[in-house]
Design an enzyme around this catalytic site. Structure first.
Site, mmCIF file in Angstrom:
data_model
loop_
_atom_site.group_PDB
_atom_site.id
_atom_site.type_symbol
_atom_site.label_atom_id
_atom_site.label_comp_id
_atom_site.label_asym_id
_atom_site.label_seq_id
_atom_site.Cartn_x
_atom_site.Cartn_y
_atom_site.Cartn_z
ATOM 1 N N LYS A 179 0.886 -1.176 0.000
ATOM 2 C CA LYS A 179 0.000 0.000 0.000
ATOM 3 C C LYS A 179 0.920 1.221 0.000
ATOM 4 C CE LYS A 179 -3.068 3.155 1.009
ATOM 5 N NZ LYS A 179 -2.065 4.266 0.964
ATOM 6 N N GLU A 254 6.192 -0.269 13.002
ATOM 7 C CA GLU A 254 7.256 0.732 13.177
ATOM 8 C C GLU A 254 6.540 2.074 13.279
ATOM 9 O OE1 GLU A 254 10.415 -0.078 13.329
ATOM 10 O OE2 GLU A 254 10.485 -2.073 12.449
ATOM 11 N N CYS A 288 10.806 9.368 11.800
ATOM 12 C CA CYS A 288 10.360 8.765 13.062
ATOM 13 C C CYS A 288 11.471 8.925 14.093
ATOM 14 C CB CYS A 288 10.039 7.305 12.853
ATOM 15 S SG CYS A 288 11.390 6.409 12.067
ATOM 16 N N GLU A 387 4.308 13.822 19.016
ATOM 17 C CA GLU A 387 5.149 13.915 17.816
ATOM 18 C C GLU A 387 4.497 14.888 16.831
ATOM 19 O OE1 GLU A 387 4.835 10.651 15.048
ATOM 20 O OE2 GLU A 387 6.996 10.579 14.798
HETATM 21 P P1 NAD Z 1 -0.159 7.360 8.717
HETATM 22 O O1 NAD Z 1 -0.306 6.369 9.815
HETATM 23 O O2 NAD Z 1 -1.226 8.378 8.551
HETATM 24 O O3 NAD Z 1 -0.058 6.635 7.291
HETATM 25 C C1 NAD Z 1 0.938 5.691 6.978
HETATM 26 C C2 NAD Z 1 0.412 4.732 5.920
HETATM 27 O O4 NAD Z 1 -0.691 4.025 6.476
HETATM 28 C C3 NAD Z 1 -0.136 5.425 4.648
HETATM 29 O O5 NAD Z 1 0.169 4.638 3.524
HETATM 30 C C4 NAD Z 1 -1.638 5.419 4.885
HETATM 31 O O6 NAD Z 1 -2.383 5.414 3.697
HETATM 32 C C5 NAD Z 1 -1.817 4.109 5.624
HETATM 33 N N1 NAD Z 1 -3.018 4.032 6.466
HETATM 34 C C6 NAD Z 1 -3.642 5.031 7.127
HETATM 35 N N2 NAD Z 1 -4.734 4.560 7.769
HETATM 36 C C7 NAD Z 1 -4.784 3.224 7.527
HETATM 37 C C8 NAD Z 1 -5.663 2.184 7.921
HETATM 38 N N3 NAD Z 1 -6.721 2.407 8.697
HETATM 39 N N4 NAD Z 1 -5.415 0.931 7.495
HETATM 40 C C9 NAD Z 1 -4.337 0.678 6.717
HETATM 41 N N5 NAD Z 1 -3.492 1.625 6.292
HETATM 42 C C10 NAD Z 1 -3.690 2.879 6.701
HETATM 43 O O7 NAD Z 1 1.257 8.015 8.927
HETATM 44 P P2 NAD Z 1 1.913 9.258 8.159
HETATM 45 O O8 NAD Z 1 1.426 10.513 8.763
HETATM 46 O O9 NAD Z 1 1.783 9.060 6.701
HETATM 47 O O10 NAD Z 1 3.447 9.041 8.539
HETATM 48 C C11 NAD Z 1 4.034 9.632 9.625
HETATM 49 C C12 NAD Z 1 4.148 8.661 10.800
HETATM 50 O O11 NAD Z 1 4.947 7.543 10.434
HETATM 51 C C13 NAD Z 1 4.850 9.300 11.980
HETATM 52 O O12 NAD Z 1 4.178 8.956 13.159
HETATM 53 C C14 NAD Z 1 6.232 8.662 11.949
HETATM 54 O O13 NAD Z 1 6.899 8.658 13.164
HETATM 55 C C15 NAD Z 1 5.914 7.297 11.445
HETATM 56 N N6 NAD Z 1 7.110 6.660 10.893
HETATM 57 C C16 NAD Z 1 7.704 5.650 11.592
HETATM 58 C C17 NAD Z 1 8.876 5.047 11.137
HETATM 59 C C18 NAD Z 1 9.542 3.933 11.911
HETATM 60 O O14 NAD Z 1 10.362 3.216 11.338
HETATM 61 N N7 NAD Z 1 9.262 3.762 13.204
HETATM 62 C C19 NAD Z 1 9.450 5.488 9.938
HETATM 63 C C20 NAD Z 1 8.834 6.519 9.246
HETATM 64 C C21 NAD Z 1 7.660 7.104 9.729
#
Ligand code: NAD
Length: 490
Positions: A179, A254, A288, A387
């Site tokens: 996705k 993650e 992150c 965050e």
């Molecule tokens: P998000 O959770 O909004 O979205 C991430 C992904 O999940 C997107 O592809 C989105 O379409 C999908 N998604 C959203 N809702 C969903 C659902 N109900 N079911 C399945 N998929 C769904 O996050 P974001 O705002 O795009 O990214 C930022 C976040 O990601 C921050 O919290 C950051 O810390 C985290 N992050 C973590 C790491 C790590 O390795 N720990 C690395 C990068 C980013």
């Protein structure tokens, strides 16, 4: 990818080909640098995700029967294709995310390194040789694929996120439905085209575009998907853990971080400023592992603060090679960051620099935030705890290493941490006790490599670690096989 009335449209990739939207619905994707429409992304329905899962299910049988060595060789061919097409990958990432080209290049190189590491894993994928209490019984373990891996990624470092999950999933013999993030759709499609060129069989790697709550959620709920590996926000991660957990899918999360960066009174202050600035502001703070809480000993507080403010003010915003940071990914994120800064001020925070979007005409239409440093906030203030995923840091004063540790650990998260000190005793003491999956001494809060396990404590994850050999535990099933030697048959 197609072009309709000059608008570029980015679609899904199912069973080795572009698969156009059936619903006819599209999501707008804007250029973060100038706010103009960049492309439209297919708004996939649940049934499109199910279709991709069916393609992955069909491809699984043949792919999982290849030897791990052969799968590794195909991954090597993908790596070679990535190297050949590195410039295209860099351009695509720079355009979609607005990061300067050198950052996009660094990310592509990191993704290539991931591929190299896991391609080699095809020749290892070691099991263990086990002893037994039964005479003549010989036992060992093997790793087997789990089935279909549903990989869900954010847009912050898009090709690295894709590589991080796809390569270990494939070398273990799983097939993949990825996705893509709404804000980095094209890079996922480019990668899909590239793996096909490299010889990956159709259906082994599929891409679904669209909204998380629809296209992504359909992966999480589908019984056929044996692994959900998710990188993203903690709130979505909790929903995934609960939903996929009910059907006993393997879940690897993650999630977010509010990572502490400690500066002791014996630190090399110029080095600490250098690394604090990179930890807080590189990739526009969209990491992150961003160092978003700077915890500084009182004796060096003013010196460190003034140097860091000067450094932050010197950073250049924009998308060219001489820039330090680009915009944040979209308008919603920009507004959320500005609102978080406003709340911090209402809670007593003092803005030392930044705090607003830049007003220069060149940047005013993009989703830029000036590098922002805030002091004077209580540790219970919203910005101290939540965050923001942007170029915003808060400063705190402490008197000694115990106070620094206490403050570092005063968070629901536990992803990464850094300490700057010349004392090996302080460094070891802190690294052993800080609540974080990664603890760094005299560098930044980021910087994990393909062979290093990465993941967090607390609300930063669910205890899994990717990549490194630990990723193999996420993407494979362990089986014990035993033989009994029949001495009467010798
Ligand atoms: P998000 O959770 O909004 O979205 C991430 C992904 O999940 C997107 O592809 C989105 O379409 C999908 N998604 C959203 N809702 C969903 C659902 N109900 N079911 C399945 N998929 C769904 O996050 P974001 O705002 O795009 O990214 C930022 C976040 O990601 C921050 O919290 C950051 O810390 C985290 N992050 C973590 C790491 C790590 O390795 N720990 C690395 C990068 C980013």
């Amino acid at each position: 990818m197609t072009q309709s009335n000059e608008i570029i449209r980015v679609s899904n990739w199912i069973n080795g080909q572009v698969s156009h939207s059936q619903t006819g619905a599209w999501l707008d994707k804007f250029n973060p640098h100038n706010g103009k429409l960049l492309c439209q992304v297919t708004d996939s329905s649940e049934s499109v995700t199910q279709c991709a899962i069916s393609a992955a299910a069909e491809a699984f049988i043949a792919w999982s029967e290849l030897t791990p060595v052969r799968r590794g060789q195909i991954l090597s061919d993908i790596v070679a294709a990535m190297k050949r097409r590195a410039d295209d990958l860099v351009d695509c990432i720079a355009l979609e995310t607005g990061k300067p080209p050198q950052d996009a290049r660094g990310e592509v190189n990191a993704a290539i390194l991931q591929g190299e590491y896991f391609a080699g894993e095809g020749m290892r994928l070691y099991g263990r040789s086990l002893t037994s209490s039964t005479p003549g019984k010989y036992s060992h373990t093997v790793r087997q694929p789990r089935g279909i891996a549903g990989l869900i990624v954010p847009a912050n470092t898009p090709i690295a996120n894709i590589a991080w999950k796809t390569f270990p999933a494939l070398v273990c013999g799983n097939t993949v439905v990825l996705k893509a993030a709404e804000d980095s759709p094209h890079i996922a499609l480019l990668f899909a085209q590239l793996v096909k060129e490299a010889g990956l069989p159709d259906g082994v790697f599929n891409v679904i575009q669209g909204r998380g709550q629809i296209a992504g959620a359909a992966l999480v709920t589908d019984e056929r998907v044996g692994i959900i590996s998710f990188t993203g926000s903690t709130s979505v991660g909790k929903w995934i853990a609960e939903t996929a957990g009910k059907r006993l899918a393997r879940v690897s999360l993650e999630l977010g971080g509010k990572n502490p960066f400690v500066v002791c009174d014996d630190a090399d202050i110029d080095q600490a400023v250098h690394w604090a600035s990179l930890s807080a502001f590189s990739n526009a703070g969209q990491r992150c592992a961003a160092g978003s809480r700077l915890i500084v000993f009182e004796a060096v507080y003013e010196t460190f603060r003034d140097k860091l403010v000067a450094k932050a003010k010197s950073l250049k915003l924009g998308v060219s090679a001489d820039c330090d940071l680009g915009p944040v990914i979209n308008n919603r994120q920009q507004k959320a960051i500005l609102a978080a800064i406003e709340t911090a001020v209402s809670e007593g925070g003092r803005i030392l620099c930044g705090g607003t979007a830049p007003s220069d005409t060149e940047l005013a239409q993009g989703y830029y935030i000036q590098p922002t440093i805030i002091e004077g906030l209580a540790t219970s203030a919203e910005l101290s705890c939540k965050e923001v995923f942007g170029p915003v840091v808060t400063l705190y004063v402490v008197n000694n290493i115990s106070e620094a540790l206490q403050l570092a650990n005063a968070t629901e998260y536990g992803l990464t941490a850094a300490i700057h000190t010349r004392s090996v005793d302080r460094a070891m003491w802190f690294a052993q006790r800080v609540k974080a999956g990664v603890a760094n001494v005299n560098i930044g809060t980021f910087g994990s490599e393909p062979h290093m396990p990465f993941g967090g404590f607390g609300a930063s994850g669910n205890g899994t670690r990717e990549p490194g050999v630990e990723a193999l535990d996420v993407y494979s099933e362990l089986k014990s096989i035993s033989f009994l030697v029949r001495e009467n048959q010798l």
